[in-house]
Design an enzyme around this catalytic site. Structure first.
Site, mmCIF file in Angstrom:
data_model
loop_
_atom_site.group_PDB
_atom_site.id
_atom_site.type_symbol
_atom_site.label_atom_id
_atom_site.label_comp_id
_atom_site.label_asym_id
_atom_site.label_seq_id
_atom_site.Cartn_x
_atom_site.Cartn_y
_atom_site.Cartn_z
ATOM 1 N N LYS A 176 6.597 -1.939 -15.481
ATOM 2 C CA LYS A 176 5.652 -0.968 -14.940
ATOM 3 C C LYS A 176 4.664 -0.471 -16.010
ATOM 4 O O LYS A 176 4.878 -0.664 -17.210
ATOM 5 C CB LYS A 176 6.443 0.198 -14.341
ATOM 6 C CG LYS A 176 7.305 -0.208 -13.128
ATOM 7 C CD LYS A 176 7.975 1.008 -12.513
ATOM 8 C CE LYS A 176 8.740 0.642 -11.247
ATOM 9 N NZ LYS A 176 9.328 1.850 -10.603
ATOM 10 N N TYR B 82 4.372 -0.924 -1.906
ATOM 11 C CA TYR B 82 5.357 0.156 -1.721
ATOM 12 C C TYR B 82 5.303 0.765 -0.329
ATOM 13 O O TYR B 82 5.762 1.890 -0.132
ATOM 14 C CB TYR B 82 5.148 1.230 -2.790
ATOM 15 C CG TYR B 82 5.735 0.855 -4.133
ATOM 16 C CD1 TYR B 82 7.109 0.798 -4.330
ATOM 17 C CD2 TYR B 82 4.921 0.551 -5.220
ATOM 18 C CE1 TYR B 82 7.661 0.452 -5.559
ATOM 19 C CE2 TYR B 82 5.462 0.202 -6.457
ATOM 20 C CZ TYR B 82 6.840 0.167 -6.609
ATOM 21 O OH TYR B 82 7.385 -0.167 -7.824
ATOM 22 N N GLU C 180 8.920 -9.786 -1.941
ATOM 23 C CA GLU C 180 8.167 -9.245 -3.072
ATOM 24 C C GLU C 180 7.665 -10.358 -3.995
ATOM 25 O O GLU C 180 6.539 -10.293 -4.510
ATOM 26 C CB GLU C 180 9.046 -8.246 -3.839
ATOM 27 C CG GLU C 180 9.302 -6.987 -3.019
ATOM 28 C CD GLU C 180 10.330 -6.048 -3.618
ATOM 29 O OE1 GLU C 180 10.583 -5.001 -3.013
ATOM 30 O OE2 GLU C 180 10.889 -6.353 -4.698
ATOM 31 N N ASN D 136 9.636 4.739 -14.689
ATOM 32 C CA ASN D 136 10.976 4.280 -15.063
ATOM 33 C C ASN D 136 11.022 2.819 -15.512
ATOM 34 O O ASN D 136 12.022 2.123 -15.310
ATOM 35 C CB ASN D 136 11.978 4.580 -13.939
ATOM 36 C CG ASN D 136 11.617 3.914 -12.632
ATOM 37 O OD1 ASN D 136 10.627 3.192 -12.545
ATOM 38 N ND2 ASN D 136 12.419 4.144 -11.607
ATOM 39 N N HIS E 103 10.729 -2.300 -12.087
ATOM 40 C CA HIS E 103 11.099 -2.409 -10.680
ATOM 41 C C HIS E 103 12.196 -3.461 -10.556
ATOM 42 O O HIS E 103 12.217 -4.424 -11.325
ATOM 43 C CB HIS E 103 9.872 -2.850 -9.858
ATOM 44 C CG HIS E 103 10.219 -3.240 -8.446
ATOM 45 N ND1 HIS E 103 10.373 -2.295 -7.447
ATOM 46 C CD2 HIS E 103 10.475 -4.445 -7.871
ATOM 47 C CE1 HIS E 103 10.692 -2.924 -6.313
ATOM 48 N NE2 HIS E 103 10.756 -4.228 -6.546
#
Ligand code: CDP
Ligand code: MG
Length: 139
Positions: free
Chosen positions: A11, A51, A128, A114, A117
């Site tokens: 990320k 998302y 995905e 965080n 993913h």
């Protein structure tokens, strides 16, 4: 269990902090093989689509804004039990609750930023991965 695949993104916070190499090393050391990899930047529209399952959750707007704030690395990974083993390797969504030695414990800044993913089912891993890569880009 047959060898199978999962999908991950490094990320924006982790890319910005220079953690691509460290995270990929942890992934390789844990026995995952890279099937496809792309360094790219998501528009808010694309991040919103990725998302979409979270669109009714309170953090959706911030999540979309954050995921489109800088470059990411999208990766398809292969290993026995790829999806569940990768969820163990990354640790809990909230890094303060993640186990020692997990990617999020080591590299994540907050529950939102965080670091990585990880797909939450084999079905979503396929969806995905296909969102980012065509068949021709996987080998
Ligand atoms: O990524 P993971 O599957 O562990 O968590 P999720 O529940 O599917 O949430 C997707 C992402 O939304 C998380 O990885 C966080 O970046 C973000 N999130 C957040 O900002 N605040 C929360 N309370 C929960 C998730
Ligand atoms: Mg999830």
């Amino acid at each position: 269990m047959a060898t199978n695949r999962t999908f991950t993104m490094i990320k924006p916070d982790a890319v910005e902090s220079g953690y691509i190499g460290g995270i990929l090393k942890m992934i390789n050391d844990a026995g995952f093989r890279i099937v496809a990899m792309k360094y790219t930047k998501l528009s808010a529209e694309i991040a919103g689509k990725f998302y979409e399952v979270h669109k009714d959750r309170p953090f959706y707007g911030e999540l979309v804004q954050y995921m489109s704030s800088g470059p990411i690395v999208a990766v398809i990974l292969e290993k026995e039990n790829a999806m569940s083993d990768f969820r163990i390797l990354i640790g809990a969504t909230d890094p303060t609750k993640a186990d020692e030695g997990t990617i999020r414990k080591i590299y994540a800044k907050s529950i939102a930023a965080n670091a990585v993913h990880g797909s939450d089912s084999d079905e979503n891993a396929e969806i995905e991965g296909a969102f980012f890569f065509s068949q021709l880009e996987r080998f």
